[in-house]
Design a protein around this motif. Sequence first.
Motif, PDB file in Angstrom:
ATOM      1  N   ARG A  36       3.533  39.244 -26.891  1.00  0.00           N
ATOM      2  CA  ARG A  36       2.146  38.746 -27.100  1.00  0.00           C
ATOM      3  C   ARG A  36       2.006  39.754 -28.736  1.00  0.00           C
ATOM      4  N   LEU A  91      -0.456  35.202 -35.541  1.00  0.00           N
ATOM      5  CA  LEU A  91      -1.863  34.718 -35.195  1.00  0.00           C
ATOM      6  C   LEU A  91      -2.970  35.079 -36.458  1.00  0.00           C
ATOM      7  N   LEU A 109      -5.171  31.057 -25.822  1.00  0.00           N
ATOM      8  CA  LEU A 109      -5.562  30.716 -25.782  1.00  0.00           C
ATOM      9  C   LEU A 109      -5.146  28.993 -26.288  1.00  0.00           C
ATOM     10  N   CYS A 110      -4.414  28.837 -25.705  1.00  0.00           N
ATOM     11  CA  CYS A 110      -4.688  27.335 -25.700  1.00  0.00           C
ATOM     12  C   CYS A 110      -4.388  26.562 -24.647  1.00  0.00           C
ATOM     13  N   ILE A 138      -6.477  27.823 -34.937  1.00  0.00           N
ATOM     14  CA  ILE A 138      -5.696  28.568 -34.981  1.00  0.00           C
ATOM     15  C   ILE A 138      -3.801  27.659 -34.039  1.00  0.00           C
ATOM     16  N   CYS A 146       0.180  28.641 -27.875  1.00  0.00           N
ATOM     17  CA  CYS A 146       0.145  30.017 -28.135  1.00  0.00           C
ATOM     18  C   CYS A 146       1.005  30.989 -28.013  1.00  0.00           C
ATOM     19  N   CYS A 171      -4.244  25.310 -31.309  1.00  0.00           N
ATOM     20  CA  CYS A 171      -4.355  25.597 -30.119  1.00  0.00           C
ATOM     21  C   CYS A 171      -3.975  23.955 -29.762  1.00  0.00           C
ATOM     22  N   ALA A 175       3.220  37.757 -31.268  1.00  0.00           N
ATOM     23  CA  ALA A 175       2.892  36.548 -31.424  1.00  0.00           C
ATOM     24  C   ALA A 175       1.152  36.715 -31.708  1.00  0.00           C
ATOM     25  N   VAL A 231      -9.446  35.963 -33.038  1.00  0.00           N
ATOM     26  CA  VAL A 231      -8.221  36.919 -33.103  1.00  0.00           C
ATOM     27  C   VAL A 231      -8.039  37.872 -33.087  1.00  0.00           C
ATOM     28  N   LEU A 288       0.493  33.430 -25.807  1.00  0.00           N
ATOM     29  CA  LEU A 288       0.609  34.319 -25.581  1.00  0.00           C
ATOM     30  C   LEU A 288       0.092  34.368 -24.097  1.00  0.00           C
TER      31      LEU A 288
END
Length: 251
Positions: A89, A96, A33-34, A130, A45, A132, A92, A106, A47
Motif C-alpha cells: 500500500r 499516487l 479509492l477505486c 487519481i 488503485c 480510479c 501504491a 491522497v 490500495l
Amino acid sequence: MPTVTIDGRRVTVREGAYVLEAARLAGARIPALCHHEAVEPIGACRLCVVDIWKPGWDADSFRLVASCLYPVEEGLVVHTATPRVMETRRVALDLLLARCPETPLVRDLAREYGIEETTYRKRENPDDCILCGLCTRICDKVGPAAISTQSRGVLREVAPPFFEAPPDCIGCGACAEVCPTGHIKVTEDGFTRTIWGKTFEMLRCPSCGRAYLTRAQAEWMAGRGMPVEPLCDSCKRRRTAEVAASLGRPR
Ligand code: SF4
Ligand code: FES
C-alpha cells in the motif's frame, strides 16, 4: 452463506460478496479509492490489497490479492495489515502522491502510511484525478457512456471525446457524485447546470420549485422507457413520510 476469517475474526457474508465487503464487516480499515458499491470493481488503485489463505494451501502459503475484486469463499483466511500488505500500500500511495501531490485525499491517506512527500518525481501540472475510473464506469452504467480515458502512460486522463464538450452527456452529474477527489467540477445557478464544459437547462420540482433534473436527462430517460421522477428527492421523501404517517394513524 460463506464464513471467512478476517484478522482472526469470523464473519459470515452474503453469497457473491468480495473480500473487501467481508473485511469491512469485520471492522477492518482498508483504503479502497477505486471502489464504489454502485459499479463493478476493476482493481485500479491496488490500495485494498490483503493477504489470503485458502483451505488446501500450505500453511505458510499466503497470496496478495486486491480485496475489492476477490470473491469470498468458505474457509478463506484474510490478513488485512501484514508487513507486506502495508508495504504494498505504501508503494501504491507513493506513486499516487507523485501523480497527485496536492490532492488532500491522497496526501491524508499517504500521511496515514507514514509518507509526507513522494519519493518519485512529481507530475508536472498535476490535477486531482487519481484515474480510479469511477466516473467512466458510472457513466457507462447509468448514463450514455459520454466520457472515457484518453491518451496513455503519464498523459492518461479522463475526458470527453476529442476533449470537447461531450455530445452524449446528459448532465446527470453521476460522475461528479462518485469522484472521490472532487476533480469533476459541476456548477449550478438554479436554472442551469454546467459540467464538462456543457450547460444544461434544469427542470424544477413542481412541489418546491427546486431545480432537480436536467431536461436532457429527463428526455434521455423517457426515450428509454425509464420512469422520470416528477418530484425532487426531498419532496419525494416528504410525500412518502406523509403517506406512511396517514396509514399509521388510528381511525
Ligand atoms: S475524474 Fe474523479 S472519478 Fe474520474 S477517474 Fe479521475 S478521480 Fe476517478
Ligand atoms: S479499491 Fe481495490 S484496487 Fe482500488
